[in-house]
Scaffold this motif. Structure first.
Motif, short mmCIF file in Angstrom:
data_model
loop_
_atom_site.label_atom_id
_atom_site.label_comp_id
_atom_site.label_asym_id
_atom_site.label_seq_id
_atom_site.Cartn_x
_atom_site.Cartn_y
_atom_site.Cartn_z
N ASP A 156 3.26 -3.50 11.67
CA ASP A 156 2.59 -4.79 12.57
C ASP A 156 1.94 -5.67 10.87
O ASP A 156 1.64 -7.03 11.91
CB ASP A 156 1.15 -3.74 12.62
CG ASP A 156 1.30 -3.24 13.65
OD1 ASP A 156 2.46 -3.54 15.12
OD2 ASP A 156 0.81 -2.06 14.48
N THR B 30 5.41 1.61 11.66
CA THR B 30 4.95 0.85 12.94
C THR B 30 3.81 0.04 12.44
O THR B 30 3.20 -1.12 12.21
CB THR B 30 4.62 1.62 14.20
OG1 THR B 30 3.64 2.50 14.00
CG2 THR B 30 5.45 1.64 15.00
N GLU C 234 4.01 -8.52 10.81
CA GLU C 234 4.68 -9.80 11.52
C GLU C 234 3.38 -10.90 11.03
O GLU C 234 3.11 -11.84 11.16
CB GLU C 234 4.50 -8.89 12.80
CG GLU C 234 4.53 -10.06 13.90
CD GLU C 234 4.94 -9.87 15.96
OE1 GLU C 234 4.96 -10.22 15.82
OE2 GLU C 234 4.65 -8.55 15.43
N ARG D 43 11.51 -6.26 15.45
CA ARG D 43 9.73 -6.91 16.09
C ARG D 43 10.06 -8.16 15.95
O ARG D 43 9.22 -9.09 16.75
CB ARG D 43 8.95 -6.03 14.56
CG ARG D 43 7.58 -6.30 15.24
CD ARG D 43 7.17 -6.25 16.78
NE ARG D 43 6.04 -5.20 16.30
CZ ARG D 43 5.53 -4.36 16.25
NH1 ARG D 43 4.30 -5.28 15.29
NH2 ARG D 43 4.73 -3.83 15.85
N CYS E 246 13.78 -1.75 12.44
CA CYS E 246 12.56 -1.87 13.39
C CYS E 246 12.51 -3.15 13.11
O CYS E 246 11.73 -3.99 13.68
CB CYS E 246 11.91 -0.34 13.26
SG CYS E 246 11.78 0.75 14.14
#
Length: 321
Positions: free
Chosen positions: A298, A294, A301, A200, A196
């Protein structure tokens, strides 16, 4: 992927990922990219697959191996290893030139030594793209990705050198698409997290080349300078979940202090703690595993976007505005 040219080849693969038609033109159907730098651990071979995806006409897995030089023995052996490791699929080997002896040996292998539905396409990469890759290689990873994503780069010129086709045109694979990993084990959770994260922030090379032991509760990624790391723990022995930026070498204290100032200014999060050379993001224990993944990504990043310019300045990398 070569050792010395690994980042330039990674940039080329990002361009191919964003422009799947460059792959589709050779394989008789649409290419859908699933993962870059996919780690394969078979009984006899451990290797990274530069690009991994599917061709949906025959429902076949696609394996792409790229190099920015003429075909060499090391890449030849890797292509052979892929052929021997898989039961079916499509393999694309991209290089600036090929030796006839490699072509003949692979032809003999596929036609006479094994009986597998495998197509191999040996594809020439024009030298015209190498200068552009040199330029991009001197830029920060965020700037490189921005240029690729916004179509501000020239696409590489690819041409077919040799096709060795064994798969019948009406062949349909029964293999199911590899979409998810089990979330019931530490290894499964960590593998899914990395997948994941790579989706991203596809430009974050250290996620693609991570050597982390996925059976451990902590995954560690280098942040660009020695001793500066990102640390992810999705579930410790007490069920806690956290994400850290940490410094373990005092000689980079100055750069860490700059990062810390930026984080204090730009990051707003109630469960953020700052300890001795660590910035810690904690997450509620009632978050399920997907919510934990997730949430960490977040913040991951966000930190890459804040930290990278500081690291690039330290490393003398050009920043293009």
């Amino acid at each position: 992927m070569s050792i010395k040219g690994s980042r330039k080849e990674f940039i080329l693969n990002l361009i191919l990922k964003q422009n799947p038609s460059l792959i589709s033109q050779f394989i008789g159907g649409e290419y859908r990219h699933l993962e870059s730098e996919r780690y394969e651990n078979t009984n006899e071979n451990k290797m990274y697959i530069d690009m991994y995806g599917y061709q949906y006409v025959n429902n076949l897995t696609v394996y792409v191996e790229t190099q920015l030089t003429k075909a060499d023995q090391r890449h030849f052996e890797k292509v052979k290893n892929i052929i021997e490791a898989i039961e079916e699929g499509i393999i694309i080997w991209i290089a600036t030139d090929f030796k006839e002896e490699y072509t003949q040996q692979l032809y003999n292998l596929l036609h006479f030594s094994i009986a597998k539905p495998i197509n191999l396409y040996m594809v020439l990469l024009s030298n015209s793209c190498l200068f552009q890759l040199d330029v991009l290689n001197k830029q920060g990873q965020i700037e490189v990705w921005g240029s690729i994503k916004n179509q501000k780069v020239d696409l590489p010129i690819l041409s077919l050198f040799k096709a060795i086709e064994i798969v019948p045109s009406d062949f349909q694979s029964k293999l199911k698409e590899d979409i998810s990993e089990p979330l019931t084990t530490i290894k499964g959770v960590n593998r899914y997290f990395i997948r994941c994260l790579k989706e991203r922030v596809p430009y974050f090379l250290n996620a693609h080349r991570s050597k982390a032991n996925l059976n451990k509760r902590q995954i560690v990624f280098g942040a660009g300078v020695g001793g500066l790391d990102y640390v992810v723990c999705l579930k410790d022995i007490n069920e806690r979940c956290y994400f850290k930026q940490r410094l373990s070498y005092e000689r980079h204290q100055e750069i860490y202090n700059k990062i810390l100032q930026v984080i204090k200014k730009e990051v707003r999060y109630n469960l953020l703690a700052i300890e001795q050379n660590e910035v810690i993001f904690s997450y509620p224990e009632n978050f399920d595993m997907l919510k934990r993944i997730t949430s960490i990504i977040d913040h991951f990043e966000q930190l890459i976007l804040l930290v990278d310019p500081i690291v690039n300045e330290q490393n003398g990398i050009n920043i293009v505005s």
